[in-house]
Every structure is written in C-alpha cells, then in structure tokens.
Write a protein that holds these residues in place. Structure first.
Motif, PDB file in Angstrom:
ATOM      1  N   ALA A  10     -10.048  12.275   9.875  1.00  0.00           N
ATOM      2  CA  ALA A  10      -9.223  12.254  10.930  1.00  0.00           C
ATOM      3  C   ALA A  10      -7.683  12.651  10.626  1.00  0.00           C
ATOM      4  N   GLY A  11      -7.345  12.772   9.501  1.00  0.00           N
ATOM      5  CA  GLY A  11      -6.010  13.053   8.866  1.00  0.00           C
ATOM      6  C   GLY A  11      -5.041  11.920   9.000  1.00  0.00           C
ATOM      7  N   VAL A  12      -5.593  10.765   8.446  1.00  0.00           N
ATOM      8  CA  VAL A  12      -4.923   9.573   8.293  1.00  0.00           C
ATOM      9  C   VAL A  12      -4.661   9.342   6.880  1.00  0.00           C
ATOM     10  N   LEU A  13      -3.494   8.845   6.432  1.00  0.00           N
ATOM     11  CA  LEU A  13      -3.355   8.575   4.942  1.00  0.00           C
ATOM     12  C   LEU A  13      -3.701   7.122   4.838  1.00  0.00           C
ATOM     13  N   VAL A  14      -4.415   6.539   3.996  1.00  0.00           N
ATOM     14  CA  VAL A  14      -4.651   5.151   3.923  1.00  0.00           C
ATOM     15  C   VAL A  14      -4.370   4.884   2.333  1.00  0.00           C
ATOM     16  N   ILE A  15      -3.167   3.848   2.202  1.00  0.00           N
ATOM     17  CA  ILE A  15      -2.902   3.724   0.872  1.00  0.00           C
ATOM     18  C   ILE A  15      -3.037   1.956   0.754  1.00  0.00           C
ATOM     19  N   LYS A  16      -3.640   1.596  -0.327  1.00  0.00           N
ATOM     20  CA  LYS A  16      -3.555   0.093  -0.371  1.00  0.00           C
ATOM     21  C   LYS A  16      -2.844  -0.225  -1.644  1.00  0.00           C
ATOM     22  N   ALA A  17      -1.741  -1.218  -1.482  1.00  0.00           N
ATOM     23  CA  ALA A  17      -0.774  -1.662  -2.362  1.00  0.00           C
ATOM     24  C   ALA A  17      -1.270  -3.062  -2.760  1.00  0.00           C
ATOM     25  N   GLN A  18      -1.590  -3.295  -4.042  1.00  0.00           N
ATOM     26  CA  GLN A  18      -1.898  -4.621  -4.332  1.00  0.00           C
ATOM     27  C   GLN A  18      -1.358  -5.402  -5.693  1.00  0.00           C
ATOM     28  N   SER A  19      -0.498  -4.457  -6.395  1.00  0.00           N
ATOM     29  CA  SER A  19      -0.275  -4.695  -7.754  1.00  0.00           C
ATOM     30  C   SER A  19       0.798  -5.572  -7.844  1.00  0.00           C
ATOM     31  N   HIS A  20       1.506  -5.999  -6.953  1.00  0.00           N
ATOM     32  CA  HIS A  20       2.666  -7.149  -7.080  1.00  0.00           C
ATOM     33  C   HIS A  20       2.321  -8.430  -6.262  1.00  0.00           C
ATOM     34  N   ARG A  21       2.889  -9.375  -6.620  1.00  0.00           N
ATOM     35  CA  ARG A  21       2.732 -10.449  -6.173  1.00  0.00           C
ATOM     36  C   ARG A  21       3.162 -10.889  -4.650  1.00  0.00           C
ATOM     37  N   SER A  22       4.347 -10.091  -4.416  1.00  0.00           N
ATOM     38  CA  SER A  22       4.845 -10.426  -2.924  1.00  0.00           C
ATOM     39  C   SER A  22       4.514  -9.044  -1.999  1.00  0.00           C
ATOM     40  N   GLN A  23       4.522  -9.532  -0.895  1.00  0.00           N
ATOM     41  CA  GLN A  23       4.207  -8.565   0.180  1.00  0.00           C
ATOM     42  C   GLN A  23       5.051  -7.357   0.267  1.00  0.00           C
ATOM     43  N   PRO A  24       6.414  -7.734   0.276  1.00  0.00           N
ATOM     44  CA  PRO A  24       7.686  -6.788   0.532  1.00  0.00           C
ATOM     45  C   PRO A  24       7.557  -5.877  -0.852  1.00  0.00           C
TER      46      PRO A  24
END
Length: 137
Positions: A67-81
């Motif tokens: 559908a042309g949506v970029l999905v990136i999952k970031a989980q390498s750090h301990r904090s959400q920001p």
C-alpha cells in the motif's frame, strides 16, 4: 534549512508513532514498559517527486508495504524517545538513499592490453588443465 532537515520535519509531522513492547532480554523493563516504537509513514502523503517515489518503491525493501506505507520498528534502546529518534533517523536514511538518481553506466571497450592478458590467462589455464591427464605414450 537543508533538504535533509526539511525531510526530517516532514517525517516527524506525517509519521504515526505507536509504542509497543520490545522483544528480547531485559527482564522487568521489557515486560512492563512499552519502549519500542513503530513508525508508520504513508509515502503517498510525502511531497516527493515521481522519480523519487518510483526509486523508493523499486527498492523492494520489505519495510515498504504494498500500500506504500513505510513501517519501521525501533527497539534497540531502553527509552522510548531514543527509539523514536532512531526510527526517524532510519526512515530519513532510507528516503535519502534514493534522493539522487544513480549515474548511468557508460559502456567502454576493453583495452588491447587487457584483452591480451585475458587471452594469455585462458591459454595458461588451458595448458594447466591439459597437463593434468595421463602422460601420452
């Protein structure tokens, strides 16, 4: 404002962020805190040129849906920001990687010396293989 800064501002404005629980080791922190971030960015909403959009979709990157949506999952750090900043940075890197068109390859003819070296190497290889057989009587 540089084009990269403008693109970063567009990503921050148009992207949809959702906090999720991270995978992997981490004990109570992983089990209780939603520190991982999903970034969802509709590429059609970005003001990209048609050539830029075509190169982006032609990448065949599994992070870009049909559908042309970029999905990136970031989980390498301990904090959400920090994970949010990491996701934005990765989206920016992907978009900048196709910002410039690849240079056209100009076909050239091999030099006479390189042709001669190639034929000499083939002849040497042929002799090596021919000498591996049984000695003739």
């Amino acid at each position: 404002m540089t084009p990269a800064e403008r693109l970063r501002a567009l990503i921050e404005r148009d992207a949809e962020f959702s906090a999720i629980r991270a995978q992997g080791a981490g004990g109570q922190n992983v089990n209780k805190v939603s520190s991982a971030v999903h970034l969802r960015l509709d590429l059609a909403a970005l003001p990209l040129t048609e050539a830029h959009r075509e190169r982006l979709l032609a990448l065949g990157d599994q992070r870009i849906s049909d559908a042309g949506v970029l999905v990136i999952k970031a989980q390498s750090h301990r904090s959400q920001p920090m994970n949010r900043a990491d996701a934005i940075e990765r989206a920016l890197d992907l978009l900048l990687s196709v910002a410039t068109a690849p240079r056209k390859r100009i076909a050239t003819k091999p030099t006479r010396g390189s042709q001669r070296r190639r034929v000499d190497d083939k002849r040497q290889r042929s002799e090596t293989k021919a000498n591996r057989g049984r000695p003739s009587e």
